[in-house]
Design a protein around this motif. Structure first.
Motif, mmCIF file in Angstrom:
data_model
loop_
_atom_site.group_PDB
_atom_site.id
_atom_site.type_symbol
_atom_site.label_atom_id
_atom_site.label_comp_id
_atom_site.label_asym_id
_atom_site.label_seq_id
_atom_site.Cartn_x
_atom_site.Cartn_y
_atom_site.Cartn_z
ATOM 1 N N SER A 25 6.488 7.320 -8.849
ATOM 2 C CA SER A 25 7.639 7.300 -7.503
ATOM 3 C C SER A 25 8.875 7.596 -8.160
ATOM 4 O O SER A 25 9.570 8.537 -7.355
ATOM 5 C CB SER A 25 7.610 5.921 -7.059
ATOM 6 O OG SER A 25 8.181 4.927 -7.791
ATOM 7 N N ASN A 50 6.315 11.093 -0.593
ATOM 8 C CA ASN A 50 5.413 10.744 -1.796
ATOM 9 C C ASN A 50 5.952 9.554 -2.429
ATOM 10 O O ASN A 50 4.962 8.705 -3.016
ATOM 11 C CB ASN A 50 5.353 12.189 -2.415
ATOM 12 C CG ASN A 50 4.520 13.061 -2.143
ATOM 13 O OD1 ASN A 50 3.356 12.825 -1.201
ATOM 14 N ND2 ASN A 50 4.681 14.136 -2.298
ATOM 15 N N ASN A 53 5.006 6.342 -0.561
ATOM 16 C CA ASN A 53 3.545 6.037 -0.517
ATOM 17 C C ASN A 53 3.084 5.526 -1.839
ATOM 18 O O ASN A 53 2.075 4.496 -1.900
ATOM 19 C CB ASN A 53 2.818 7.416 -0.507
ATOM 20 C CG ASN A 53 2.826 7.982 0.800
ATOM 21 O OD1 ASN A 53 3.091 7.301 2.080
ATOM 22 N ND2 ASN A 53 2.824 9.036 1.120
ATOM 23 N N GLU A 54 3.940 5.820 -3.003
ATOM 24 C CA GLU A 54 3.549 5.306 -4.455
ATOM 25 C C GLU A 54 4.190 4.055 -4.491
ATOM 26 O O GLU A 54 3.722 3.078 -5.064
ATOM 27 C CB GLU A 54 4.037 6.377 -5.448
ATOM 28 C CG GLU A 54 3.160 7.540 -5.474
ATOM 29 C CD GLU A 54 1.705 7.232 -5.539
ATOM 30 O OE1 GLU A 54 1.269 6.150 -6.169
ATOM 31 O OE2 GLU A 54 0.977 8.111 -5.032
ATOM 32 N N PRO A 56 5.996 1.559 -1.857
ATOM 33 C CA PRO A 56 6.676 1.445 -0.368
ATOM 34 C C PRO A 56 8.151 0.504 -0.378
ATOM 35 O O PRO A 56 8.685 0.400 0.576
ATOM 36 C CB PRO A 56 5.453 0.514 0.185
ATOM 37 C CG PRO A 56 4.354 0.884 -0.785
ATOM 38 C CD PRO A 56 5.145 0.871 -2.051
#
Length: 207
Positions: A25, A50, A53-54, A56
């Motif tokens: 991330s 992105n 998503n990795e 939160p």
């Protein structure tokens, strides 16, 4: 730390790292920031999403997404992302400052004051939050409170024009026209565009 000749080389290196380790991330976040520096907002937005998503809980990425929304004049989106950031890191001052700013833009002054007080509590040197809090107090007629927070702001940075402008408005209210004139000059010296109406009001008051 590796040095790069230009931002494009830095982006290429980050893209290479992201391809090798797609779930990192931090790489995604740094890539987003690099795209932002080139004002490539769609690419930046994709990388911040992105990153979230990795990871939160990466509050900084939500804040950056809020900034991109603000660039598009999407106040609701900006508010939503900053609220998410504050939920992930409740003591992170930046999202609270941004939440307060959006509420001010939307005319929700009480909500703005609540958020901005939290921003300043978590970071007493958060100059934008201090100045915006001053604007909110002035809007509510709390002139002395406005003076208090804006004086803190100009102590932190003597060239912060918005705070000097707020102080000028306050001293106009108090009919201390010499002090208002000083604050207007300080605001102008900082490169702030003081309202011609304020200057005219002061000239008429002193005539």
């Amino acid at each position: 730390m590796q040095q790069f000749d230009n931002i494009d080389d830095y982006i290429a290196d980050l893209k290479d790292k992201a391809a090798k380790n797609p779930s990192c991330s931090n790489t995604r976040y740094n890539l987003g920031v690099a795209y932002l520096s080139k004002r490539e907002f769609m690419e930046a937005e994709r990388e911040f999403i992105n990153a979230i998503n990795e990871s939160p809980k990466m509050a900084e990425a939500y804040v950056q997404l809020g900034g991109i929304c603000l660039q598009r004049e999407d106040l609701e989106g900006c508010l939503r992302y900053n609220i998410q950031a504050s939920q992930q890191r409740p003591f992170f001052a930046v999202p609270w400052g941004n939440i307060g700013f959006v509420y001010m833009q939307q005319g929700e002054v009480d909500k703005a004051i609540g958020a901005l007080k939290r921003a300043v509590k978590y970071d007493p040197n958060f100059i934008q939050a201090l100045s915006t809090l001053g604007s909110a107090y002035f809007h509510e007629g709390e002139v002395d409170d406005c003076i208090e927070v804006c004086e803190k702001a100009v102590k932190i940075n003597n060239h912060f024009g918005p705070a000097w402008n707020n102080l000028a408005l306050c001293y106009m209210e108090k009919k201390d026209f010499d002090k208002a004139a000083e604050c207007i000059e300080k605001a102008k010296e900082s490169g702030y565009d003081v309202s011609p109406d304020l200057i005219k009001d002061l000239e008429e008051a002193r005539a």
